[in-house]
Scaffold this motif. Structure first.
Motif, PDB file in Angstrom:
ATOM      1  N   LEU A 211       0.844  -1.199   0.000  1.00  0.00           N
ATOM      2  CA  LEU A 211       0.000   0.000   0.000  1.00  0.00           C
ATOM      3  C   LEU A 211       0.884   1.255   0.000  1.00  0.00           C
ATOM      4  N   ALA A 212       1.903   1.251   0.829  1.00  0.00           N
ATOM      5  CA  ALA A 212       2.807   2.410   0.889  1.00  0.00           C
ATOM      6  C   ALA A 212       3.531   2.608  -0.440  1.00  0.00           C
ATOM      7  N   LEU A 213       3.880   1.503  -1.086  1.00  0.00           N
ATOM      8  CA  LEU A 213       4.575   1.603  -2.371  1.00  0.00           C
ATOM      9  C   LEU A 213       3.674   2.269  -3.414  1.00  0.00           C
ATOM     10  N   ARG A 214       2.400   1.886  -3.386  1.00  0.00           N
ATOM     11  CA  ARG A 214       1.454   2.478  -4.346  1.00  0.00           C
ATOM     12  C   ARG A 214       1.374   3.989  -4.174  1.00  0.00           C
ATOM     13  N   GLU A 215       1.510   4.434  -2.928  1.00  0.00           N
ATOM     14  CA  GLU A 215       1.365   5.868  -2.656  1.00  0.00           C
ATOM     15  C   GLU A 215       2.687   6.617  -2.735  1.00  0.00           C
ATOM     16  N   MET A 216       3.755   5.881  -2.992  1.00  0.00           N
ATOM     17  CA  MET A 216       5.076   6.508  -2.910  1.00  0.00           C
ATOM     18  C   MET A 216       5.378   7.340  -4.155  1.00  0.00           C
ATOM     19  N   TYR A 217       5.916   8.510  -3.915  1.00  0.00           N
ATOM     20  CA  TYR A 217       6.330   9.395  -5.005  1.00  0.00           C
ATOM     21  C   TYR A 217       7.665   8.908  -5.565  1.00  0.00           C
ATOM     22  N   LEU A 218       7.733   8.727  -6.866  1.00  0.00           N
ATOM     23  CA  LEU A 218       9.010   8.372  -7.493  1.00  0.00           C
ATOM     24  C   LEU A 218       9.525   9.594  -8.240  1.00  0.00           C
ATOM     25  N   PRO A 219      10.711  10.060  -7.901  1.00  0.00           N
ATOM     26  CA  PRO A 219      11.220  11.269  -8.552  1.00  0.00           C
ATOM     27  C   PRO A 219      11.467  11.046 -10.041  1.00  0.00           C
ATOM     28  N   THR A 220      11.611  12.131 -10.761  1.00  0.00           N
ATOM     29  CA  THR A 220      12.037  12.004 -12.156  1.00  0.00           C
ATOM     30  C   THR A 220      13.556  11.806 -12.165  1.00  0.00           C
ATOM     31  N   GLY A 221      14.108  11.609 -13.346  1.00  0.00           N
ATOM     32  CA  GLY A 221      15.553  11.395 -13.437  1.00  0.00           C
ATOM     33  C   GLY A 221      15.871   9.910 -13.447  1.00  0.00           C
ATOM     34  N   GLU A 222      17.154   9.621 -13.399  1.00  0.00           N
ATOM     35  CA  GLU A 222      17.624   8.237 -13.501  1.00  0.00           C
ATOM     36  C   GLU A 222      17.651   7.611 -12.111  1.00  0.00           C
ATOM     37  N   GLY A 223      16.796   6.605 -11.904  1.00  0.00           N
ATOM     38  CA  GLY A 223      16.732   5.986 -10.579  1.00  0.00           C
ATOM     39  C   GLY A 223      17.019   4.501 -10.629  1.00  0.00           C
ATOM     40  N   TYR A 224      17.266   3.909  -9.470  1.00  0.00           N
ATOM     41  CA  TYR A 224      17.475   2.459  -9.387  1.00  0.00           C
ATOM     42  C   TYR A 224      16.758   1.940  -8.146  1.00  0.00           C
ATOM     43  N   VAL A 225      16.031   0.823  -8.355  1.00  0.00           N
ATOM     44  CA  VAL A 225      15.295   0.214  -7.251  1.00  0.00           C
ATOM     45  C   VAL A 225      15.925  -1.125  -6.901  1.00  0.00           C
ATOM     46  N   TRP A 226      16.207  -1.315  -5.633  1.00  0.00           N
ATOM     47  CA  TRP A 226      16.715  -2.601  -5.133  1.00  0.00           C
ATOM     48  C   TRP A 226      15.711  -3.102  -4.106  1.00  0.00           C
ATOM     49  N   ALA A 227      15.301  -4.368  -4.254  1.00  0.00           N
ATOM     50  CA  ALA A 227      14.277  -4.896  -3.348  1.00  0.00           C
ATOM     51  C   ALA A 227      14.603  -6.334  -2.980  1.00  0.00           C
ATOM     52  N   ALA A 228      14.456  -6.678  -1.701  1.00  0.00           N
ATOM     53  CA  ALA A 228      14.698  -8.056  -1.264  1.00  0.00           C
ATOM     54  C   ALA A 228      13.848  -8.360  -0.048  1.00  0.00           C
ATOM     55  N   GLY A 229      13.340  -9.591  -0.019  1.00  0.00           N
ATOM     56  CA  GLY A 229      12.520 -10.018   1.113  1.00  0.00           C
ATOM     57  C   GLY A 229      11.751 -11.265   0.731  1.00  0.00           C
ATOM     58  N   GLU A 230      10.548 -11.406   1.279  1.00  0.00           N
ATOM     59  CA  GLU A 230       9.754 -12.614   1.045  1.00  0.00           C
ATOM     60  C   GLU A 230       9.342 -12.690  -0.435  1.00  0.00           C
ATOM     61  N   ALA A 231       9.392 -13.918  -0.987  1.00  0.00           N
ATOM     62  CA  ALA A 231       9.268 -14.120  -2.433  1.00  0.00           C
ATOM     63  C   ALA A 231       7.992 -13.511  -3.036  1.00  0.00           C
TER      64      ALA A 231
END
Ligand SMILES: Cc1cc2nc3c(=O)[nH]c(=O)nc-3n(C[C@H](O)[C@H](O)[C@H](O)COP(=O)(O)OP(=O)(O)OC[C@H]3O[C@@H](n4cnc5c(N)ncnc54)[C@H](O)[C@@H]3O)c2cc1C
Length: 271
Positions: A211-231
């Motif tokens: 839910l928080a991810l859905r509401e999260m603002y993602l900036p413009t520009g070149e970004g990188y997402v790293w995610a790890a946890g339950e499958a």
């Protein structure tokens, strides 16, 4: 998305080595996370190039004081035929201090499993085996923004990344843990926006994080997402970012660090 060579991810291979190490310190960081500091001569040439690295941690069989270790063959680990396979799980090399010859590993405590059970009783003087890291996936620090997502098992990698990123780097973290007692303080010089979510906030694990991810603002520009946890949760994270938020697949690294109901899981999440 621009094609900037300085933003290309990289891979580094390391010679496979197995090391025996001894517990030097045990430090509970929260009721849910314990830091174990290992030392020993075998660690003198330990190498870890990325916060994303993992090592295989070998645990002693019940009744033994040292783990049975494989040897390094030309094609990977070689196990003794006449002995049961040693118990091993993946962990993040949280911090390596070459001068002190010390390696920190941080264990999330949960209900079942040999690694969590060992960590809950860890004592100075006990032995663990370490295999790897065999390779490193390196993510440049120069992106305009970084988003780090995870649960308790990703805290060591996220904390390490936040220590290693240059001062002023724009970073957001989105982390779901059991309850507020599981939060840790980050030592970082980044420009950090940290968002914590708790399992108790939702009817199902991962619900509060998604839910928080859905509401999260993602900036413009070149970004990188790293995610790890339950499958299942990390698969949903990646799917949301790639299909609904337009994050390019080359700009996200998502991994299953564990899978509910299954032992010893490690998978990169692709299509
Ligand atoms: C690349 C990589 C790096 C990792 N780094 C870390 C790290 O630094 N610190 C860390 O704590 N973990 C880390 N993990 C996760 C860790 O390897 C798993 O949680 C592992 O399953 C723990 O082993 P175990 O013996 O305790 O449980 P297992 O025997 O593997 O599993 C027993 C049961 O416990 C469940 N389970 C496993 N982990 C959890 C959990 N965290 N919470 C609730 N239930 C769980 C399983 O679904 C299974 O039902 C990492 C995993 C990978 C792949």
């Amino acid at each position: 998305m621009q094609n900037r060579p300085d933003l290309a991810v990289g891979r580094v291979r390391h010679q496979l080595k197995f090391r025996l190490a001894q517990v030097k310190r045990v430090q509970p960081l929260t009721p849910h996370l314990v830091r174990v500091t290992l030392s020993g001569d075998d660690l003198h040439d330990f190498e870890s190039a990325s916060f994303d690295d993992h090592i295989k941690v070998f645990f002693p069989q019940p009744g033994a004081d040292k783990p049975a270790m494989p040897s390094a063959g030309p094609n990977g680990p070689v196990f003794a035929d006449d002995q049961p396979r040693p118990i091993a799980r993946d962990f993040t090399p949280r911090r390596y201090n070459r001068e002190a010859g010390e390696l920190d590993i941080e264990f999330a405590l949960h209900e079942a499993g040999p690694a969590a059970t060992w960590a809950a009783q860890a004592q100075v003087g006990q032995y663990l085996g370490i295999g790897g890291p065999r390779g490193s996936f390196t993510i440049p620090t120069g992106f305009d923004w970084h988003l780090l997502i995870g649960d308790e098992t990703a805290l060591p990698a996220i904390a390490r990344r936040l220590e290693e990123l240059p001062p002023g780097t724009r970073v957001a973290t989105l982390i779901e843990v059991e309850d507020p007692s599981a939060r840790i303080d980050f030592a970082t010089q980044t420009d950090l926006y940290a968002e914590w979510r708790y399992r108790s906030e939702s009817d199902f694990p991962g619900g509060a994080l998604l839910l928080a991810l859905r509401e999260m603002y993602l900036p413009t520009g070149e970004g990188y997402v790293w995610a790890a946890g339950e499958a299942t949760i990390m698969r949903a994270v990646r799917q949301h970012l790639c299909t609904e938020r337009g994050v390019d697949k080359t700009r996200i690294r998502a991994a299953s660090y564990w899978k509910r109901g299954v032992e010893a899981v490690h998978e990169s999440i692709d299509d």
